[in-house]
Enzyme design. Structure first.
Site, mmCIF file in Angstrom:
data_model
loop_
_atom_site.group_PDB
_atom_site.id
_atom_site.type_symbol
_atom_site.label_atom_id
_atom_site.label_comp_id
_atom_site.label_asym_id
_atom_site.label_seq_id
_atom_site.Cartn_x
_atom_site.Cartn_y
_atom_site.Cartn_z
ATOM 1 N N ASP A 171 61.834 56.278 1.387
ATOM 2 C CA ASP A 171 62.857 57.205 0.899
ATOM 3 C C ASP A 171 62.500 58.651 1.214
ATOM 4 O O ASP A 171 62.549 59.518 0.345
ATOM 5 C CB ASP A 171 63.062 57.012 -0.607
ATOM 6 N N ASP A 200 65.499 54.068 3.793
ATOM 7 C CA ASP A 200 66.090 55.363 3.473
ATOM 8 C C ASP A 200 65.386 56.475 4.246
ATOM 9 O O ASP A 200 64.448 57.110 3.760
ATOM 10 C CB ASP A 200 66.099 55.644 1.964
ATOM 11 N N ASN A 237 69.737 51.546 1.781
ATOM 12 C CA ASN A 237 71.162 51.789 1.563
ATOM 13 C C ASN A 237 71.652 53.057 2.263
ATOM 14 O O ASN A 237 72.805 53.141 2.663
ATOM 15 C CB ASN A 237 71.495 51.838 0.072
ATOM 16 N N HIS A 332 68.593 52.080 -10.508
ATOM 17 C CA HIS A 332 68.699 50.866 -9.689
ATOM 18 C C HIS A 332 68.137 49.643 -10.410
ATOM 19 O O HIS A 332 67.655 48.706 -9.785
ATOM 20 C CB HIS A 332 67.975 51.059 -8.344
HETATM 21 FE FE LIG Z 1 67.720 53.638 -1.559
#
Ligand SMILES: [Fe+2]
Ligand SMILES: *[C@@H]1O[C@H](CO)[C@@H](O)[C@H](O)[C@H]1NC(C)=O
Ligand SMILES: *[C@@H]1O[C@H](CO)[C@@H](O)[C@H](O)[C@H]1NC(C)=O
Ligand SMILES: *[C@@H]1O[C@H](CO)[C@@H](O)[C@H](O)[C@H]1NC(C)=O
Ligand SMILES: *[C@@H]1O[C@H](CO)[C@@H](O)[C@H](O)[C@H]1NC(C)=O
Ligand SMILES: *[C@@H]1O[C@H](CO)[C@@H](O)[C@H](O)[C@H]1NC(C)=O
Length: 472
Positions: A171, A200, A237, A332
């Site tokens: 991320d 990410d 995502n 999440h």
């Molecule tokens: Fe993510």
């Protein structure tokens, strides 16, 4: 956690240490710790477009955003990727080993894509094959216009006792904190040789119309590492880029044009799930955002893949995914649950050593736990200690513009061994077939400081002497 909680945890820890020795356990359980380190929470902001790290290399059609990844299953291949912007230019990579003057060339391919009103540069991918193991190679891209020279070191030949040092980053994004994470990784004296990236990448999708210029800036920002050591990619995502409102219907379009992976080498049919061997590790990359239910391509692939792992050859089985299965932050929460239900029994059966995930922008390490007994009627739905289970590590703390996850579920669940809301990276340092040292490094400390660390004992090789099986 109160005093009662602490003494209870140390009692549990003692019991588990004893049990651990009896079972030759890989990891000794400690009571759950929520770190007392409180990072000053400041707004995480992206570096502006005119930042030094985003500078375009000088020269006509100079290659930029240079990045490499493993290009085959064994570690004798490298995929070299780069972008040119003035004209397509050459697809050739010139390369030679440190020990030889003979220059070799490999030919690649070039792709482009459009995204809303953005048109990509000329994206080149070239796979170099049949390299010597454990060898430094120089390589040049931009032939005919502005050549730029880089180097990489191939891994040792795959084998059970080959030491190797992996870095873990997730991320990342492109904020000032992202730059700190990358700098801390680069300057860590443990010297990671390959980054296992848990998804990410650029966070370009947080900009209007997913402004793909931020994919380019991310490529230039990370080049100082990605051009010199392979980053093993996992899709998160923020790679989906599905925006039907502006006519963008094809998921993963920017990501899959820019970041190629050697998925065919492991008989995968899509670049989102695949495996590689590197030194003494077998690395399986899974896709949290591609179908994984029964009968799906990913399910069928993983079902055939796990029995192929030969622990006499690669004792260390590492899985990368984006969305964590065991996460006790209020972010999440349980998003990884459906994939856990599908695959966790296999991870226990095949004794996966460690699962690295991202997604949650904080750090967490689990005990060895599993939760596979449940069916709809028996009501057995609590994670239990299980020495065949992996350790689950959430390392989504690269430092992107969305900021830190600070809100945790209370009390800390038993499966959670250590958690802390800080940015950082980790190192998984394989010593031999029985021992690997793991450490997590927060960005606020000196480069060598370990904020969390653990010896991993390989459960396949059942070491005779497990007296060092404690945190260090
Ligand atoms: Fe993510
Ligand atoms: C794309 O569209 C946005 C607004 O819709 C505009 O601000 C931007 O300048 C456009 N970019 C290009 C390359 O045309
Ligand atoms: C990013 O980090 C590098 C290395 O520490 C430094 O040279 C550079 O100035 C930093 N850039 C920004 C925008 O923070
Ligand atoms: C597993 O690897 C070992 C060591 O490389 C090798 O001797 C053995 O033949 C392999 N087993 C299988 C089933 O391929
Ligand atoms: C933390 O998350 C919980 C559960 O979502 C929520 O009820 C609570 O308000 C949050 N606390 C803060 C300080 O945001
Ligand atoms: C494996 O590495 C550990 C940790 O460095 C060391 O203590 C152990 O002796 C090594 N085992 C062998 C067989 O070399």
């Amino acid at each position: 956690m109160g005093v009662m909680g602490l003494s209870f945890s140390s009692a549990v820890a003692t019991v588990v240490i004893v049990l651990g020795s009896v079972l030759n356990a890989a990891v000794v359980c400690h009571g759950g710790i929520t770190s007392s380190f409180v990072r000053k929470v400041e707004k995480t902001i992206d570096m502006p477009l005119d930042s030094d790290v985003f500078r375009v290399p000088l020269g006509y059609n100079a290659p930029q955003q240079v990045h490499i990844t493993q290009g085959d299953h064994e570690g004798r291949g490298v995929i070299v990727s780069w972008v040119t912007v003035d004209e397509p230019g050459s697809n050739t990579v010139l390369y030679w080993s440190e020990n030889s003057k003979r220059k070799n060339r490999a030919e690649g391919i070039m792709v482009t894509y459009k995204f809303y009103n953005y048109t990509s540069g000329y994206i080149h991918h070239c796979t170099i094959k049949n390299l010597e193991f454990n060898t430094k190679y120089y390589y040049v891209v931009g032939i005919g216009h502005t050549p730029r020279k880089f180097w990489f070191v191939t891994p040792p030949k795959v084998g059970p006792d080959v030491p190797y040092t992996f870095g873990l980053i997730g991320d990342l994004g492109q904020s000032y904190d992202s730059n700190m994470t990358l700098t801390h990784y680069e300057l860590n004296p443990a010297k990671g040789k390959t980054v296992l990236f848990v998804g990410d990448l650029s966070y370009a999708d947080n900009y209007p119309n997913h402004d793909n210029v931020r994919w380019d800036t991310w490529g230039r920002f990370t080049e100082r590492s990605t051009a010199y050591q392979p980053w093993i990619w996992t899709a998160g995502n923020h790679e989906i880029d599905f925006v039907p409102e502006i006519g963008e219907f094809i998921p993963f379009k920017p990501y899959s044009h820019r970041y190629h992976v050697p998925y065919r080498a492991s008989d995968s049919t899509a670049p989102f799930w695949y495996s590689i061997k590197r030194a003494s590790a077998y690395i399986i990359v899974l896709a949290s955002y591609s179908a994984y239910g029964k009968y799906t391509p990913q399910y069928k692939w993983l079902e055939k893949e796990l029995p192929k792992v030969n622990r006499s050859e690669t004792p260390w089985l590492i899985v990368l995914m984006h969305s964590p299965w065991y996460n006790s932050y209020n972010y999440h929460y349980m998003e990884g649950e459906t994939m856990r239900v599908m695959y966790e029994p296999w991870f226990v059966q095949y004794k996966v050593d460690v699962v690295f995930a991202g997604h949650v922008h904080a750090y967490e390490r689990s005990e060895r736990v599993s939760n596979i007994a449940y069916n709809v009627i028996n009501g057995i739905c609590t994670p239990v200690n299980d020495q065949s289970a992996p350790v689950y590590i959430t390392i989504g703390d690269g430092g992107n513009l969305e900021g830190l996850a600070t809100n945790m579920t209370e009390p800390q669940p038993k499966y959670s061994a250590y958690r802390e809301a800080s940015f950082g990276h980790a190192i998984f340092d394989i010593k031999n077939r029985t021992h690997a040292h793991y450490s997590w490094h927060r960005n606020q400390d000196g480069y060598a400081v370990k904020a969390d660390s653990l010896w991993f004992f390989n459960r396949f090789w059942h070491p005779e002497d497990d007296s060092t099986s404690t945190q260090s």
